[in-house]
Design an enzyme around this catalytic site. Sequence first.
Site, PDB file in Angstrom:
ATOM      1  N   TYR A 103     -31.749 -23.213  38.494  1.00  0.00           N
ATOM      2  CA  TYR A 103     -32.292 -21.889  38.177  1.00  0.00           C
ATOM      3  C   TYR A 103     -33.602 -21.985  37.393  1.00  0.00           C
ATOM      4  CZ  TYR A 103     -32.601 -17.292  35.930  1.00  0.00           C
ATOM      5  OH  TYR A 103     -33.044 -16.079  35.462  1.00  0.00           O
ATOM      6  N   SER A 136     -38.964 -14.547  37.700  1.00  0.00           N
ATOM      7  CA  SER A 136     -37.964 -13.826  38.503  1.00  0.00           C
ATOM      8  C   SER A 136     -38.382 -13.581  39.947  1.00  0.00           C
ATOM      9  CB  SER A 136     -37.628 -12.489  37.840  1.00  0.00           C
ATOM     10  OG  SER A 136     -36.837 -12.688  36.698  1.00  0.00           O
TER      11      SER A 136
END
Length: 321
Positions: free
Chosen positions: A205, A77
């Site tokens: 992603y 993240s």
Amino acid sequence: MLPMNTMPKMEERLPHLVEQLDGWIEKSKSLCQHGKVASYIPELAKGNQAALGIHLIDGYGNEAMAGDASTVFTLQSISKVFSLLLALMDHGEQLVFDKVGMEPTGDSFNSMLKLELVQPGIPFNPLINAGAIAISSLITGASQQHKLDRVLDFFRLISGNEQLNYNEAVYQSELQTADLNRSMAYFLKDKGVIEQSVDDVLDVYFHHCSIDATCKDLARMGLLLAYNGYDPIRGKQLVPKRYVQIAKSFMVTCGMYNASGQFAIQAGIPAKSGVSGGILTLIPGAVGIGVIGPALNSKGNSIAGVDLLEKLSQHYDLSIF
């Protein structure tokens, strides 16, 4: 010429900080036994639960490191901060914030609860999974491979490390265990937040989450943020100041998942964590900091890494508040 440091003389402390860091590392390491290495992405379960390391770099190139700072781990993240910057550079603020909001959620980073309950049905911010997926859809490229090349080139640029690369094993592990992320992406596709192929968006992603790095790489990225997009070592503005200010605001309010408020009170410095155990943080105008500690607390943050950063911040009175 370097911008004026907001934390005067911090650069003078770094060469003498190692012994102190070693002591703090040993104290914080005792918490590792109370944390758990992330296992929902199977490849991450290979992380060393007992590891803890830190690396600091200031604008003059002075460095200090301690513990297991040479450990290689994937950004996870932490990469969301920089995919946001790239999307802002590609499209500007208005389009980006038509797709994602600017508020913390108070929910888990992988929750999709508020997507349906709260109108207009866009992710609350770019640092939760749904928001980062929406942001990944905004990274431009002439082809899918071009997008992936642009992402990797950007991370190499901001870290000053041309050797950064994707971790194929972690990427494949994420790809095979991504049902919840796929659910979010299809929901966003249905609402018109995502316009491209769901598989292509998720491919971007998962790739930026799976970039390998060390604490030094995080510290160099943090240094760029500390100087508002200016790289003081290379003497170049690499990212517009306004976009870095936006990213750092999100780091304060959302960067440590739903423990961001607690970290703001206890440490008071912008930070972004990842479930591999990395934490990127910074002292504005002075120092970039990278931490690794794969044992996570219940919020998904490095249990020992958070404690170490709190010790550092409180000892030197680094809080920005």
